[in-house]
Structure formats: C-alpha cells, structure tokens
Design a protein around this motif. Sequence first.
Motif, short mmCIF file in Angstrom:
data_model
loop_
_atom_site.label_atom_id
_atom_site.label_comp_id
_atom_site.label_asym_id
_atom_site.label_seq_id
_atom_site.Cartn_x
_atom_site.Cartn_y
_atom_site.Cartn_z
N ASP A 127 -10.78 16.28 -7.17
CA ASP A 127 -11.23 14.90 -7.40
C ASP A 127 -12.74 14.78 -7.21
O ASP A 127 -13.38 14.00 -7.89
N GLU A 182 0.30 3.72 -2.80
CA GLU A 182 -0.91 4.54 -2.72
C GLU A 182 -0.73 5.69 -1.74
O GLU A 182 -1.22 6.78 -1.93
N GLU A 183 -0.04 5.38 -0.61
CA GLU A 183 0.14 6.39 0.42
C GLU A 183 0.96 7.56 -0.08
O GLU A 183 0.73 8.70 0.30
N GLY A 230 -3.53 12.04 3.40
CA GLY A 230 -4.03 11.54 2.11
C GLY A 230 -4.97 12.50 1.40
O GLY A 230 -5.39 12.22 0.28
N PHE A 231 -5.29 13.61 2.05
CA PHE A 231 -6.31 14.50 1.48
C PHE A 231 -5.89 15.97 1.56
O PHE A 231 -5.14 16.37 2.45
N ASN A 254 -6.48 9.33 8.10
CA ASN A 254 -5.51 9.46 7.00
C ASN A 254 -5.33 10.93 6.61
O ASN A 254 -5.62 11.33 5.49
N THR A 255 -4.81 11.73 7.54
CA THR A 255 -4.77 13.19 7.34
C THR A 255 -3.83 13.62 6.22
O THR A 255 -4.00 14.69 5.64
N ALA A 275 1.07 8.58 -3.13
CA ALA A 275 0.42 9.23 -4.27
C ALA A 275 -0.03 10.63 -3.85
O ALA A 275 -0.16 10.92 -2.67
N ALA A 276 -0.27 11.50 -4.85
CA ALA A 276 -0.76 12.85 -4.56
C ALA A 276 -2.05 12.75 -3.75
O ALA A 276 -2.85 11.84 -3.96
N PRO A 277 -2.24 13.66 -2.80
CA PRO A 277 -3.45 13.59 -1.99
C PRO A 277 -4.72 13.77 -2.82
O PRO A 277 -4.69 14.40 -3.89
N THR A 278 -5.81 13.19 -2.34
CA THR A 278 -7.12 13.39 -2.97
C THR A 278 -7.57 14.82 -2.67
O THR A 278 -7.61 15.24 -1.52
N MET A 305 0.82 -1.20 0.00
CA MET A 305 0.00 0.00 0.00
C MET A 305 0.86 1.26 0.00
O MET A 305 0.36 2.36 -0.08
#
Lengths: 179, 179
Positions: A130, A4-5, A49-50, A46-47, A7-10, A1
């Motif tokens: 997104d 994914e972590e 990630g966004f 998941n602070t 990756a650019a934030p959503t 994973m």
Amino acid sequence: MAAEESAAPTRIMVAVNESTIKGYPHASISSRGAFDWILSKIVRANTSGFKLLFLHVQVPDEDGFDDMDSIYASPEDFKTIQRRDKIRGLHLLEHFVNHCHEIGVACEAWIKIGDPKEVICHEANHVQPDFLVLGSRGLGPFQKVFVGTVSEFCVKHSDCPVIAIKRNASQIPQDPVDD
Amino acid sequence: MAAEESAAPTRIMVAVNESTIKGYPHASISSRGAFDWILSKIVRANTSGFKLLFLHVQVPDEDGFDDMDSIYASPEDFKTIQRRDKIRGLHLLEHFVNHCHEIGVACEAWIKIGDPKEVICHEANHVQPDFLVLGSRGLGPFQKVFVGTVSEFCVKHSDCPVIAIKRNASQIPQDPVDD
C-alpha cells in the motif's frame, strides 16, 4: 467500523539496511528510525490492521577481500563472502522480525542483492504494498550532490506512494553521511 | 499496547483543493483520493488514534472578473469575489469535516490564500504534523514540465515526512491535467 477492521491489513513495505558506521552493530540509524516511526505513528495499538514487509538490499561488497589475500582469491573465498553476507543480512532482518513478533504485528522479510534504489523499486512494483517507507539521512543539498538519495529515485520510479522518514537531529552521527 | 493507545493521536495534515474541471462540484479527484487513502489505509478502525488537519489554499482568482465588467470593477466587486471565494472554500472543507465527524475522527480545517506549494510548506512547518499527505495527479514527465508538482516542492521544503497519493487510473479525467 467492523467492516474496516476485518478488511485485509494495510501492507507497508520498509527498506532496511546495515549501519555504515565502522564497528556499529546491525541496523542503520535511519532504518531503525523508519521502523519506530511506523509503529508509533501508523500502527499504534492497531496491531492487526497492518502487515510489514521488510526488504534488505545487499550491495555486492567491494571491500570483501580486505581481510584475505586478493591475489590468490579462490572460488571458496567468494563462497565465504557470500555466506558471511547472508548471515549478516539475516541477522539484520532478525532484529525487525523479532520486534514485530513481540508486539503481534504480522510481517515478512527477504534479502535481494543489487543496487538498492533499483532493487527497492523493482520489488515494490512487484510486491505492490500500500505504501513504501524509507529511512533517510536527511542530507542537505550540498551533501546530496555527492551521496544521492534513494528516496528521490523511489518517489519517481515506484508505482506505490513513498514516504521518507528523516533521522532526528539527535540521532545524527558526527559525519552526517554516516548512518 | 494500552500505553500506545493513550498516546497523543497521530496528526496528519492533508492539503485539499477544488476540482479544476468546469462545472464539477467541490473537492478535486486527487483530494478525495488522498482522504479516502488516509481513512482506508492508515486510520482504518482506529478512529481515536488520529487527528486530521485539513488545509485549503486558495489561489487569488485571475478569472474572477470573467462574469462582471472588469473595466469598471469597484472595491465592492473585489469584496464580492472575496466573499464568494470564502464560501466556496468553507463548502470544500465542510465535505471533509462532516465525513470525519460521521466516523468519529478528530479534525481541524482552515483556509489560507497564496501560492499552494509555498503556503502548504509554511503551514506544515508551523503546525508540525506527524506527516503531510498530498493528492497528486500522477502526471508523466512530459506533463510535469508544464504543470510542475506541488508534492516535489513540499518533499524538499517541509520539515515533516510527505507522502503523495496518486489518483487511480480509473479516476483520471479525459485530460490528465484536469483534476
């Protein structure tokens, strides 16, 4: 994973507005509901990630001259209104931005002036989040006829996915058109 | 953030269906798009924070007798169709459930028969997910007149928030009504 972590934030765009209830301070019930929903249901722990993008659209205030002499309004009066609106708008966004900083969620915030539904779609199509989250008063069909809904318009006219978060029944003020 | 991490997972309901393209196997383009969107934009690395609820609604197949003699259809023929539909439905759900197991996301899956838009709303109001995700063909206004959209119906008739994920332009088949 790990992939994914890293990756650019959503990027979640949220349209926020002031309460319409007289004397009620700051953010509307539905704006705060949408924000709380994003944090508790999407971001969770998941602070990193966004990223939240707060847009506040100010409607040119028709009642702006209520507390001054409308007949003798000077250019200076207009500037006073604009200054006051800007301060109110910044104060509104401050509420959301401060909360994001406290919990470590990246964010941006900006103010635009115009018709909310059109400006929200224009900004969403420009910023390309997104998805777009809108607080909604959750009006019934009868009330909608008179009030209209920003979310229905945005679902049709935004390139990105749109999700409308209705107010909880417990948060509905005496007149459901208030917010 | 520990408190949020230990909270009950966010329950996301996803309606999935078979591709309508002849000879095209398994899940529709828009179902797979919605699933990929949930994983990449919402779940991300936080696999323990979410639970996916897959609903597949099967439409009673009007073309079910195409490959048998419709005039002399026996009760056994109907049973054969039902068996075949059930196997196809399970096979469809298997695709999504297996992927969830591989990446460690909790899930449930079930099949219902009926009109998709009505069954989806009925199940959503019964199961009460945190939100409902629908794949969408992203049809223009002209195509919508003939095809209608499940997502518009569900936004109106579901108690929970609904988000429709349009197909990417790169995923659109020759005839946009196909999926």
